[in-house]
Design a protein around this motif. Structure first.
Motif, short mmCIF file in Angstrom:
data_model
loop_
_atom_site.label_atom_id
_atom_site.label_comp_id
_atom_site.label_asym_id
_atom_site.label_seq_id
_atom_site.Cartn_x
_atom_site.Cartn_y
_atom_site.Cartn_z
N LEU A 1 -3.95 4.53 -1.04
CA LEU A 1 -4.82 3.96 -2.07
C LEU A 1 -5.29 5.02 -3.06
CD1 LEU A 1 -7.11 1.50 -0.06
CD2 LEU A 1 -5.60 0.89 -1.95
N VAL A 2 -5.62 6.19 -2.56
CA VAL A 2 -6.19 7.23 -3.40
C VAL A 2 -5.11 8.01 -4.16
CG1 VAL A 2 -7.53 9.38 -3.38
CG2 VAL A 2 -8.22 7.45 -1.94
N LEU A 3 -4.03 8.33 -3.47
CA LEU A 3 -3.02 9.21 -4.06
C LEU A 3 -1.78 8.47 -4.55
CD1 LEU A 3 -3.18 12.13 -1.46
CD2 LEU A 3 -4.43 11.90 -3.63
N GLY A 4 -1.63 7.20 -4.20
CA GLY A 4 -0.44 6.46 -4.59
C GLY A 4 -0.40 6.16 -6.08
N THR A 5 0.79 5.91 -6.57
CA THR A 5 0.99 5.59 -7.98
C THR A 5 1.71 4.25 -8.10
OG1 THR A 5 3.09 6.80 -8.01
CG2 THR A 5 1.10 8.01 -8.64
N GLY A 6 1.61 3.65 -9.27
CA GLY A 6 2.29 2.39 -9.52
C GLY A 6 1.75 1.28 -8.65
N ARG A 7 2.64 0.60 -7.96
CA ARG A 7 2.26 -0.52 -7.10
C ARG A 7 1.85 -0.09 -5.70
NH1 ARG A 7 4.51 -5.48 -8.02
NH2 ARG A 7 5.28 -5.56 -5.89
N ALA B 1 -0.64 -0.90 -0.36
CA ALA B 1 -1.45 -0.33 0.74
C ALA B 1 -2.67 -1.20 1.00
CB ALA B 1 -1.87 1.09 0.38
N LEU B 2 -3.30 -1.70 -0.06
CA LEU B 2 -4.48 -2.56 0.11
C LEU B 2 -4.11 -3.85 0.85
CD1 LEU B 2 -7.44 -3.22 -0.46
CD2 LEU B 2 -6.71 -4.17 -2.66
N ALA B 3 -3.01 -4.48 0.44
CA ALA B 3 -2.58 -5.71 1.10
C ALA B 3 -2.24 -5.45 2.57
CB ALA B 3 -1.37 -6.29 0.37
N LEU C 1 -3.47 -3.11 4.49
CA LEU C 1 -4.70 -2.87 5.25
C LEU C 1 -5.42 -4.18 5.54
CD1 LEU C 1 -6.19 0.35 3.58
CD2 LEU C 1 -5.27 0.12 5.89
N ILE C 2 -5.48 -5.07 4.56
CA ILE C 2 -6.16 -6.36 4.77
C ILE C 2 -5.46 -7.15 5.88
CG2 ILE C 2 -6.74 -8.57 3.68
CD1 ILE C 2 -6.98 -7.09 1.04
N LEU C 3 -4.15 -6.99 6.00
CA LEU C 3 -3.41 -7.68 7.06
C LEU C 3 -3.52 -6.97 8.40
CD1 LEU C 3 -1.28 -9.63 8.24
CD2 LEU C 3 0.48 -8.14 7.24
N ILE C 4 -3.34 -5.65 8.40
CA ILE C 4 -3.18 -4.91 9.65
C ILE C 4 -4.51 -4.70 10.38
CG2 ILE C 4 -2.57 -2.66 10.59
CD1 ILE C 4 -0.34 -2.52 8.52
N VAL C 5 -5.56 -4.37 9.63
CA VAL C 5 -6.84 -4.04 10.29
C VAL C 5 -7.38 -5.20 11.13
CG1 VAL C 5 -9.27 -3.46 9.86
CG2 VAL C 5 -7.45 -2.21 8.67
N PRO C 6 -7.43 -6.45 10.61
CA PRO C 6 -7.90 -7.55 11.48
C PRO C 6 -7.00 -7.78 12.68
CG PRO C 6 -7.94 -8.22 9.17
CD PRO C 6 -7.19 -6.92 9.23
N VAL C 7 -5.68 -7.62 12.50
CA VAL C 7 -4.76 -7.86 13.62
C VAL C 7 -4.97 -6.82 14.72
CG1 VAL C 7 -2.34 -7.90 14.30
CG2 VAL C 7 -3.05 -9.05 12.19
N ILE C 8 -5.06 -5.54 14.32
CA ILE C 8 -5.29 -4.49 15.32
C ILE C 8 -6.60 -4.71 16.04
CG2 ILE C 8 -5.68 -2.03 15.65
CD1 ILE C 8 -3.80 -1.51 13.30
N THR C 9 -7.65 -5.01 15.26
CA THR C 9 -8.97 -5.24 15.85
C THR C 9 -8.95 -6.44 16.81
OG1 THR C 9 -10.01 -4.36 13.85
CG2 THR C 9 -11.38 -5.69 15.31
N ALA C 10 -8.26 -7.50 16.41
CA ALA C 10 -8.24 -8.72 17.22
C ALA C 10 -7.59 -8.50 18.58
CB ALA C 10 -7.51 -9.83 16.46
N PHE C 11 -6.51 -7.73 18.60
CA PHE C 11 -5.75 -7.61 19.84
C PHE C 11 -6.17 -6.42 20.70
CE2 PHE C 11 -3.11 -10.52 17.49
CZ PHE C 11 -2.58 -11.34 18.46
N ILE D 1 3.39 -11.75 -1.97
CA ILE D 1 3.43 -11.90 -3.43
C ILE D 1 3.82 -10.59 -4.10
CG2 ILE D 1 2.00 -12.30 -5.47
CD1 ILE D 1 0.41 -14.33 -3.82
N LEU D 2 3.25 -9.49 -3.64
CA LEU D 2 3.56 -8.19 -4.23
C LEU D 2 5.03 -7.82 -4.01
CD1 LEU D 2 0.36 -6.20 -3.23
CD2 LEU D 2 1.04 -6.86 -5.54
N LEU D 3 5.53 -8.08 -2.81
CA LEU D 3 6.93 -7.75 -2.52
C LEU D 3 7.88 -8.67 -3.30
CD1 LEU D 3 6.71 -7.15 1.33
CD2 LEU D 3 6.98 -5.41 -0.45
#
Length: 229
Positions: A41-47, A52-54, A56-66, A224-226
């Motif tokens: 998020l901080v160092l990436g360029t372009g898309r 990375a944001l998308a 994280l929004i997907l992975i963090v809840p899944v990791i936490t849930a399981f 959507i991004l992909l």
């Protein structure tokens, strides 16, 4: 029977059961995912920051849930199971049995089965406990042949063994937890057999929308991004 909302928490104090190794592993994976995601998020360029944001929004809840979320709360009145995607409240009167096979499960009077994610079965721990039990039995046998196990007081005998050497077979930690839950179930059944039997109550199942919602949103954003890349 299933109702849309969980029953209110009883006054009795809960015993809380979690998987320490599952929580430790989940915390480590979560730290790595956040580190990589924030770096992108901080160092990436372009898309890259958006991807990375998308992610994280997907992975963090899944990791936490399981890993961090699963827990079992038990008291004299009911069993509450917090699994990755559902919260199940089971009054003891609705529990038919607690069984341990390749996973620990609770079976309701209606035949429904719910896995106890927070109390995973460890075949390795069971084998280790069986080896310790066999070793203790062999040691007790040798001690008996040497000196007959004369009592010296303070819980020790002449062979040097402790008072717990013959207290029974060694049990894996999760099997001990299941034994405790079965004791609670047995106590409720004893109370139910008396004239002042408590009310049975209803089974409640609630989906964990606080986990499902963010994960679905992250997945949709990532797709959507992909697709538009």
């Amino acid at each position: 029977m299933t109702t849309p909302a969980p029953s209110p928490d009883p006054a009795a104090k809960d015993r809380v059961y979690r998987s320490p190794m599952g929580m430790l592993g989940g915390a480590l994976v979560l730290v790595i995912a956040l580190w990589l995601g924030i770096d992108a998020l901080v160092l990436g360029t372009g898309r890259t920051p958006w991807l990375a944001l998308a992610a994280l929004i997907l992975i963090v809840p899944v990791i936490t849930a399981f890993t961090l979320r699963p827990a079992v709360y038990a008291n004299e009145e009911r069993l509450r199971i917090r699994n990755p995607l559902r919260v199940v409240v089971l009054p003891w009167g609705q529990v038919a049995s607690l069984r341990s096979r390749y996973s620990n499960e609770v079976v309701t009077a209606s035949g429904a089965t719910f896995a106890l994610w927070a109390i995973p079965v460890s075949l390795r721990a069971r084998k280790k406990a069986a080896r310790q039990t066999a070793a203790a039995e062999r040691g007790a046998g040798r001690g008996g042949r040497r000196g007959g196990g004369r009592d010296l007081g303070l819980g020790l005998d002449a062979s040097g063994g402790g008072a717990g050497a013959s207290s029974g077979p060694v049990r894996a930690e999760t099997d001990k937890v299941m034994d405790e839950l079965r004791e609670l179930l047995d106590r409720w059944e004893e109370r139910a057999s008396r004239a002042d039997a408590p009310s049975v109550g209803e089974v409640s199942v609630r989906w964990a929308y606080e986990v499902i919602g963010p994960a679905v949103a992250g997945a949709v954003l990532l797709v959507i991004l992909l697709a538009t890349g």
